[in-house]
Design a protein around this motif. Structure first.
Motif, PDB file in Angstrom:
ATOM      1  N   LYS A  75      10.093  78.886   1.041  1.00 37.46           N
ATOM      2  CA  LYS A  75      10.348  77.453   1.016  1.00 37.46           C
ATOM      3  C   LYS A  75      11.244  77.056   2.185  1.00 37.46           C
ATOM      4  CE  LYS A  75       8.256  76.418  -2.925  1.00 37.46           C
ATOM      5  NZ  LYS A  75       7.165  75.439  -3.040  1.00 37.46           N
ATOM      6  N   TYR A  76      10.994  75.886   2.733  1.00 37.71           N
ATOM      7  CA  TYR A  76      11.777  75.387   3.850  1.00 37.71           C
ATOM      8  C   TYR A  76      12.601  74.184   3.411  1.00 37.71           C
ATOM      9  CZ  TYR A  76       8.733  78.303   6.760  1.00 37.71           C
ATOM     10  OH  TYR A  76       8.056  79.364   7.310  1.00 37.71           O
ATOM     11  N   ASN A  77      13.665  73.951   4.126  1.00 34.52           N
ATOM     12  CA  ASN A  77      14.511  72.793   3.859  1.00 34.52           C
ATOM     13  C   ASN A  77      13.910  71.593   4.588  1.00 34.52           C
ATOM     14  OD1 ASN A  77      16.599  71.106   3.119  1.00 34.52           O
ATOM     15  ND2 ASN A  77      17.967  71.802   4.761  1.00 34.52           N
ATOM     16  N   LEU A  78      13.125  70.809   3.891  1.00 33.03           N
ATOM     17  CA  LEU A  78      12.398  69.705   4.500  1.00 33.03           C
ATOM     18  C   LEU A  78      13.229  68.423   4.521  1.00 33.03           C
ATOM     19  CD1 LEU A  78       8.821  70.164   2.963  1.00 33.03           C
ATOM     20  CD2 LEU A  78       9.922  71.393   4.847  1.00 33.03           C
ATOM     21  N   LYS A  79      12.944  67.590   5.517  1.00 35.45           N
ATOM     22  CA  LYS A  79      13.571  66.272   5.604  1.00 35.45           C
ATOM     23  C   LYS A  79      12.507  65.207   5.371  1.00 35.45           C
ATOM     24  CE  LYS A  79      17.103  67.744   8.936  1.00 35.45           C
ATOM     25  NZ  LYS A  79      17.665  67.533  10.301  1.00 35.45           N
ATOM     26  N   TYR A  80      12.822  64.248   4.533  1.00 27.17           N
ATOM     27  CA  TYR A  80      11.896  63.168   4.202  1.00 27.17           C
ATOM     28  C   TYR A  80      12.535  61.843   4.605  1.00 27.17           C
ATOM     29  CZ  TYR A  80       9.926  66.684   0.966  1.00 27.17           C
ATOM     30  OH  TYR A  80       9.391  67.817   0.405  1.00 27.17           O
ATOM     31  N   TRP A 118       9.752  69.766   9.008  1.00 27.82           N
ATOM     32  CA  TRP A 118      10.190  71.148   8.883  1.00 27.82           C
ATOM     33  C   TRP A 118      11.181  71.449  10.016  1.00 27.82           C
ATOM     34  CZ3 TRP A 118       5.954  69.384   6.647  1.00 27.82           C
ATOM     35  CH2 TRP A 118       5.428  70.018   5.510  1.00 27.82           C
ATOM     36  N   PRO A 119      11.800  72.638  10.039  1.00 23.93           N
ATOM     37  CA  PRO A 119      12.669  72.997  11.171  1.00 23.93           C
ATOM     38  C   PRO A 119      11.921  72.879  12.496  1.00 23.93           C
ATOM     39  CG  PRO A 119      12.977  74.549   9.381  1.00 23.93           C
ATOM     40  CD  PRO A 119      11.821  73.671   8.984  1.00 23.93           C
ATOM     41  N   TYR A 158       6.258  69.466  -3.524  1.00 24.03           N
ATOM     42  CA  TYR A 158       6.546  70.623  -2.661  1.00 24.03           C
ATOM     43  C   TYR A 158       7.297  71.715  -3.419  1.00 24.03           C
ATOM     44  CZ  TYR A 158       8.147  73.434   1.286  1.00 24.03           C
ATOM     45  OH  TYR A 158       8.392  74.480   2.140  1.00 24.03           O
ATOM     46  N   SER A 159       8.288  71.330  -4.213  1.00 19.92           N
ATOM     47  CA  SER A 159       9.095  72.329  -4.928  1.00 19.92           C
ATOM     48  C   SER A 159       8.294  73.055  -6.007  1.00 19.92           C
ATOM     49  CB  SER A 159      10.321  71.662  -5.560  1.00 19.92           C
ATOM     50  OG  SER A 159       9.932  70.695  -6.524  1.00 19.92           O
ATOM     51  N   LYS A 199       8.815  65.392  -2.886  1.00 21.81           N
ATOM     52  CA  LYS A 199       9.714  66.543  -3.014  1.00 21.81           C
ATOM     53  C   LYS A 199       9.348  67.382  -4.235  1.00 21.81           C
ATOM     54  CE  LYS A 199      13.889  64.695  -0.789  1.00 21.81           C
ATOM     55  NZ  LYS A 199      15.305  64.313  -1.008  1.00 21.81           N
TER      56      LYS A 199
END
Length: 243
Positions: free
Chosen positions: A4-9, A21-22, A80-81, A77
């Motif tokens: 899992k990636y730390n996504l920004k919305y 994504w990064p 995705y989770s 979110k």
């Protein structure tokens, strides 16, 4: 469980949400991007959304104005989770003929001098790689390809060429790609492909898609013109295998 990636919305406009994504070019991350993209299509089948991906982002475009953007972001979110596995992507490896003759490879001499590599060595290193299609842009059918041999990485031109020819194969930074039409461009041109990469009259205007693989196949000038005749007669079909 998948990585899992730390996504920004964030809201992009009144009808779009951008998911990021990064900021790196990575094949594992691309698989995650494409997996999430496919799942969003499945989850939104009744909403008729358009979803566009790049190396590290997805832009979700809705046909309607988003009433509560933060509620919609929470829904995205949650989707995705809840993903527990990668869906099977139907991908192909495409063979793309390229002629590296000096007539087409207008920047081969510059690369050869700068890199202290013979032209034949540049051609060999460029054509022996198997590239990944990360996304399609800035022109319709322009394939952004990852996997360039590090020894061939070369900064883009400080002054773009105003007339790059259709089919030109170029190197820009750590990427390689093919111009689908005549266009200005700042990539260093090392060859040309006779293949058509965008045809708006077809159901799938671009035969390749994000996640697919590309293998360049060196051809002679004679073979180039033979293939070009087939392309112009609409009887050429790029070769591919499932991967």
């Amino acid at each position: 469980m998948i990585l899992k990636y730390n996504l920004k919305y964030r809201p992009f406009n009144e009808r779009s949400i951008l998911i990021e994504w990064p900021s790196v070019i990575d094949e594992d991350m691309l698989q995650d991007v494409l997996n999430f993209k496919n799942i969003l299509f499945q989850k939104n089948v009744k909403l008729k959304v358009d979803i566009i991906n790049t190396y590290n982002s997805i832009l979700v475009n809705y046909v309607y104005t988003i009433e509560d953007v933060y509620d919609e972001i929470l829904r995205l979110k949650t989707i995705y989770s809840s993903i527990e596995s990668q869906s099977a992507l139907k991908l192909k490896l495409w063979e793309v003929p390229v002629c590296y003759d000096d007539e087409f490879g207008i920047d081969l001499e510059l690369l050869s001098t700068t890199k202290s590599l013979a032209k034949s060595e540049i051609i060999q290193r460029h054509s022996q790689q198997i590239y990944t299609v990360f996304f399609i842009g800035f022109l319709p059918g322009f394939l952004y390809l990852g996997g360039l041999d590090e020894s061939l990485c070369f900064d883009r031109k400080s002054t773009p060429n105003l007339d790059v020819k259709k089919g030109a194969v170029g190197i820009g930074g750590n990427q390689t790609g093919i111009y689908p039409q005549n266009s200005p461009g700042g990539w260093h041109i090392i060859g040309n492909s006779p293949v058509s990469f965008f045809n708006p009259k077809k159901e799938n205007p671009c035969f390749a898609k994000a996640g697919d693989k590309i293998k360049f196949m060196p051809v002679s000038m004679e073979e180039y013109h033979s293939i070009l005749e087939q392309v112009n007669s609409n009887c050429y079909k790029p070769k591919s295998i499932s991967v």
